[in-house]
Design a protein around this motif. Sequence first.
Motif, PDB file in Angstrom:
ATOM      1  N   ALA A 269      13.574  24.046   3.455  1.00 56.01           N
ATOM      2  CA  ALA A 269      14.229  24.866   2.422  1.00 56.01           C
ATOM      3  C   ALA A 269      14.286  26.335   2.849  1.00 56.01           C
ATOM      4  CB  ALA A 269      13.491  24.712   1.098  1.00 56.01           C
ATOM      5  N   LYS A 270      13.204  26.835   3.452  1.00 52.30           N
ATOM      6  CA  LYS A 270      13.211  28.220   3.929  1.00 52.30           C
ATOM      7  C   LYS A 270      14.203  28.395   5.074  1.00 52.30           C
ATOM      8  CE  LYS A 270       8.404  29.207   2.659  1.00 52.30           C
ATOM      9  NZ  LYS A 270       7.069  29.592   3.174  1.00 52.30           N
ATOM     10  N   LEU A 271      14.243  27.431   5.981  1.00 52.65           N
ATOM     11  CA  LEU A 271      15.198  27.512   7.087  1.00 52.65           C
ATOM     12  C   LEU A 271      16.641  27.482   6.573  1.00 52.65           C
ATOM     13  CD1 LEU A 271      13.571  25.177   9.772  1.00 52.65           C
ATOM     14  CD2 LEU A 271      13.674  27.666   9.778  1.00 52.65           C
ATOM     15  N   LYS A 272      16.886  26.704   5.538  1.00 55.85           N
ATOM     16  CA  LYS A 272      18.241  26.637   4.982  1.00 55.85           C
ATOM     17  C   LYS A 272      18.686  27.997   4.448  1.00 55.85           C
ATOM     18  CE  LYS A 272      21.020  23.877   1.755  1.00 55.85           C
ATOM     19  NZ  LYS A 272      21.551  24.962   0.903  1.00 55.85           N
ATOM     20  N   LEU A 273      17.799  28.677   3.756  1.00 53.46           N
ATOM     21  CA  LEU A 273      18.135  30.004   3.243  1.00 53.46           C
ATOM     22  C   LEU A 273      18.383  30.995   4.377  1.00 53.46           C
ATOM     23  CD1 LEU A 273      15.570  30.274   0.290  1.00 53.46           C
ATOM     24  CD2 LEU A 273      18.026  29.763   0.149  1.00 53.46           C
ATOM     25  N   SER A 274      17.565  30.929   5.423  1.00 53.76           N
ATOM     26  CA  SER A 274      17.742  31.841   6.554  1.00 53.76           C
ATOM     27  C   SER A 274      19.054  31.570   7.284  1.00 53.76           C
ATOM     28  CB  SER A 274      16.564  31.706   7.515  1.00 53.76           C
ATOM     29  OG  SER A 274      15.341  32.014   6.871  1.00 53.76           O
ATOM     30  N   LEU A 275      19.403  30.301   7.460  1.00 53.05           N
ATOM     31  CA  LEU A 275      20.648  29.963   8.151  1.00 53.05           C
ATOM     32  C   LEU A 275      21.867  30.347   7.327  1.00 53.05           C
ATOM     33  CD1 LEU A 275      19.617  26.479   9.596  1.00 53.05           C
ATOM     34  CD2 LEU A 275      20.130  28.535  10.919  1.00 53.05           C
ATOM     35  N   GLU A 276      21.800  30.154   6.023  1.00 55.51           N
ATOM     36  CA  GLU A 276      22.924  30.541   5.168  1.00 55.51           C
ATOM     37  C   GLU A 276      23.146  32.050   5.197  1.00 55.51           C
ATOM     38  OE1 GLU A 276      22.724  26.933   1.833  1.00 55.51           O
ATOM     39  OE2 GLU A 276      21.839  28.907   1.426  1.00 55.51           O
ATOM     40  N   SER A 277      22.050  32.792   5.340  1.00 58.00           N
ATOM     41  CA  SER A 277      22.196  34.247   5.436  1.00 58.00           C
ATOM     42  C   SER A 277      22.788  34.658   6.783  1.00 58.00           C
ATOM     43  CB  SER A 277      20.834  34.918   5.231  1.00 58.00           C
ATOM     44  OG  SER A 277      20.922  36.310   5.401  1.00 58.00           O
ATOM     45  N   ALA A 278      22.407  33.960   7.866  1.00 58.59           N
ATOM     46  CA  ALA A 278      22.902  34.319   9.189  1.00 58.59           C
ATOM     47  C   ALA A 278      24.335  33.853   9.424  1.00 58.59           C
ATOM     48  CB  ALA A 278      21.987  33.726  10.267  1.00 58.59           C
ATOM     49  N   LEU A 279      24.761  32.785   8.728  1.00 61.10           N
ATOM     50  CA  LEU A 279      26.091  32.209   8.952  1.00 61.10           C
ATOM     51  C   LEU A 279      26.958  32.337   7.701  1.00 61.10           C
ATOM     52  CD1 LEU A 279      24.901  28.913  10.714  1.00 61.10           C
ATOM     53  CD2 LEU A 279      25.754  30.979  11.833  1.00 61.10           C
TER      54      LEU A 279
ATOM     55  N   PRO B 101       0.834  -1.207   0.000  1.00 63.33           N
ATOM     56  CA  PRO B 101       0.000   0.000   0.000  1.00 63.33           C
ATOM     57  C   PRO B 101       0.861   1.246   0.000  1.00 63.33           C
ATOM     58  CG  PRO B 101       0.049  -1.002   2.170  1.00 63.33           C
ATOM     59  CD  PRO B 101       0.758  -1.953   1.240  1.00 63.33           C
ATOM     60  N   GLU B 102       0.316   2.328  -0.543  1.00 63.31           N
ATOM     61  CA  GLU B 102       1.046   3.593  -0.591  1.00 63.31           C
ATOM     62  C   GLU B 102       1.195   4.161   0.814  1.00 63.31           C
ATOM     63  OE1 GLU B 102      -0.962   6.155  -3.196  1.00 63.31           O
ATOM     64  OE2 GLU B 102      -0.630   4.953  -4.991  1.00 63.31           O
ATOM     65  N   LEU B 103       2.307   4.860   1.013  1.00 59.78           N
ATOM     66  CA  LEU B 103       2.557   5.469   2.314  1.00 59.78           C
ATOM     67  C   LEU B 103       1.553   6.581   2.566  1.00 59.78           C
ATOM     68  CD1 LEU B 103       6.449   5.703   2.221  1.00 59.78           C
ATOM     69  CD2 LEU B 103       5.066   3.973   3.343  1.00 59.78           C
ATOM     70  N   SER B 104       1.117   6.674   3.795  1.00 59.27           N
ATOM     71  CA  SER B 104       0.147   7.695   4.148  1.00 59.27           C
ATOM     72  C   SER B 104       0.811   9.068   4.130  1.00 59.27           C
ATOM     73  CB  SER B 104      -0.437   7.413   5.539  1.00 59.27           C
ATOM     74  OG  SER B 104       0.599   7.387   6.502  1.00 59.27           O
ATOM     75  N   VAL B 105       0.042  10.050   3.748  1.00 59.13           N
ATOM     76  CA  VAL B 105       0.540  11.421   3.694  1.00 59.13           C
ATOM     77  C   VAL B 105       0.578  11.989   5.108  1.00 59.13           C
ATOM     78  CG1 VAL B 105       0.147  13.704   2.731  1.00 59.13           C
ATOM     79  CG2 VAL B 105      -0.437  11.668   1.405  1.00 59.13           C
ATOM     80  N   ILE B 106       1.686  12.645   5.438  1.00 57.55           N
ATOM     81  CA  ILE B 106       1.835  13.215   6.780  1.00 57.55           C
ATOM     82  C   ILE B 106       0.933  14.424   6.902  1.00 57.55           C
ATOM     83  CG2 ILE B 106       3.472  14.203   8.416  1.00 57.55           C
ATOM     84  CD1 ILE B 106       5.645  12.694   6.902  1.00 57.55           C
ATOM     85  N   PRO B 107       0.102  14.502   7.936  1.00 51.36           N
ATOM     86  CA  PRO B 107      -0.763  15.683   8.090  1.00 51.36           C
ATOM     87  C   PRO B 107       0.059  16.948   8.226  1.00 51.36           C
ATOM     88  CG  PRO B 107      -1.427  13.903   9.567  1.00 51.36           C
ATOM     89  CD  PRO B 107      -0.108  13.510   8.979  1.00 51.36           C
ATOM     90  N   SER B 108      -0.491  18.037   7.720  1.00 51.53           N
ATOM     91  CA  SER B 108       0.233  19.307   7.780  1.00 51.53           C
ATOM     92  C   SER B 108       0.417  19.785   9.207  1.00 51.53           C
ATOM     93  CB  SER B 108      -0.541  20.371   6.982  1.00 51.53           C
ATOM     94  OG  SER B 108      -1.857  20.510   7.497  1.00 51.53           O
ATOM     95  N   SER B 109      -0.478  19.340  10.121  1.00 49.19           N
ATOM     96  CA  SER B 109      -0.349  19.759  11.516  1.00 49.19           C
ATOM     97  C   SER B 109       0.872  19.162  12.190  1.00 49.19           C
ATOM     98  CB  SER B 109      -1.612  19.364  12.290  1.00 49.19           C
ATOM     99  OG  SER B 109      -1.810  17.956  12.228  1.00 49.19           O
ATOM    100  N   ASP B 110       1.406  18.033  11.663  1.00 43.37           N
ATOM    101  CA  ASP B 110       2.579  17.385  12.241  1.00 43.37           C
ATOM    102  C   ASP B 110       3.879  17.873  11.611  1.00 43.37           C
ATOM    103  OD1 ASP B 110       0.869  15.949  13.811  1.00 43.37           O
ATOM    104  OD2 ASP B 110       0.848  14.190  12.516  1.00 43.37           O
ATOM    105  N   GLN B 111       3.824  18.742  10.611  1.00 42.33           N
ATOM    106  CA  GLN B 111       5.008  19.238   9.948  1.00 42.33           C
ATOM    107  C   GLN B 111       5.357  20.635  10.454  1.00 42.33           C
ATOM    108  OE1 GLN B 111       5.089  18.796   5.698  1.00 42.33           O
ATOM    109  NE2 GLN B 111       3.570  17.171   5.719  1.00 42.33           N
ATOM    110  N   GLY B 112       6.671  20.871  10.532  1.00 45.20           N
ATOM    111  CA  GLY B 112       7.143  22.175  10.966  1.00 45.20           C
ATOM    112  C   GLY B 112       7.351  23.111   9.796  1.00 45.20           C
ATOM    113  N   GLU B 113       8.183  24.108  10.028  1.00 44.01           N
ATOM    114  CA  GLU B 113       8.504  25.076   8.976  1.00 44.01           C
ATOM    115  C   GLU B 113       9.257  24.385   7.849  1.00 44.01           C
ATOM    116  OE1 GLU B 113       8.505  28.768   7.124  1.00 44.01           O
ATOM    117  OE2 GLU B 113       7.455  28.115   8.945  1.00 44.01           O
ATOM    118  N   SER B 114       9.112  24.880   6.640  1.00 42.72           N
ATOM    119  CA  SER B 114       9.788  24.305   5.482  1.00 42.72           C
ATOM    120  C   SER B 114      11.303  24.330   5.691  1.00 42.72           C
ATOM    121  CB  SER B 114       9.420  25.082   4.219  1.00 42.72           C
ATOM    122  OG  SER B 114      10.215  24.671   3.135  1.00 42.72           O
TER     123      SER B 114
END
Length: 320
Positions: free
Chosen positions: A124-134, A109-122
């Motif tokens: 990819a966005k955090l990576k861009l913010s960290l690269e700018s800060a460091l 069977p196909e893997l169940s989709v993770i609910p959006s309520s269990d996911q944090g911030e993207s």
Amino acid sequence: MRRRNRPHIKQAHNNHVHRWTVSYADYMTLMFALFVVLYAVLLNKKDNYQEVIDAIQSAGQFVHKTPSNLQSNELLAPTIVTQDETLSKEPLETPESDLTVEINKKIKPELSVIPSSDQGESLAKLKLSLESALNVELASGAFSVNLEGDWLTIEMTGPLLFAAGSHTLLNGAKRNIKYIAEVLKPVNNMIRLRGYTDTKPISDEIYQSNWELSALRAISVLHALNDDGIAGARMAIEGFGQYQPVLSEKGDIDEFKSRRVVIAISRFALFVEPKSDNNIKVKIKEKENNLPTPIPKPDSEEIREVFLPDGRLIITTRQE
């Protein structure tokens, strides 16, 4: 007249000369069962007959796929392919039939989709913010930010992080951790802090082994992040000891870069338990307790006879 006994010809016994008949009978029984099944499918489900034929032919490597213009009651004879043709041609790719795809879906069977309520911030966005800060640390090679799958990792290495044989953060490392905390504070992603040591074994009055040293280094970064505003419920530590050293471009072990801590940011968010209605129940109970107690009526001088449903008789002077 005397009778002459004829000599008996000795014959071999128990040589299993007729054993082949058993194997032949089994083979004929299996073939008979196969054709009975095919005939039953043809009578009951003519639409699925072609799918059954395709599934049987796809199981054998020597049978080609049935042409689309072939009728449902026609079978293909097996095509003989010589060794030269096999070497000169590419292997035949037989597409899966609808019946095979349906069976595979039931098995895998196909893997169940993770609910959006269990996911944090993207991540990819955090990576861009960290690269700018460091940006300075990334340019010098002391830090590296990598995104792979469900984890965004910040690898802090070099002699400016920890001294040899110590888990105490240096001042420059504390300043950089503060930059990281500013980026991670507004989000709710889970964080794992992974501690490592160089390959030199250690055992003294402070550290029993490299595991303790690596774990304490992760704890040092954990406390620094917690002091800068990261919630402790989001973080956990891991100690790897000396078993995952960093290699240089030449393949040698880099002892300085092996003394490191990796901040691994998960795509999953901190689980927040839903609000309970216990407070509402407590308030309702308090309200019930605060209700005025009914004042009993005074007894009367008149004697009453009360007949209960079960046939009992009560004689009382109470007014209730």
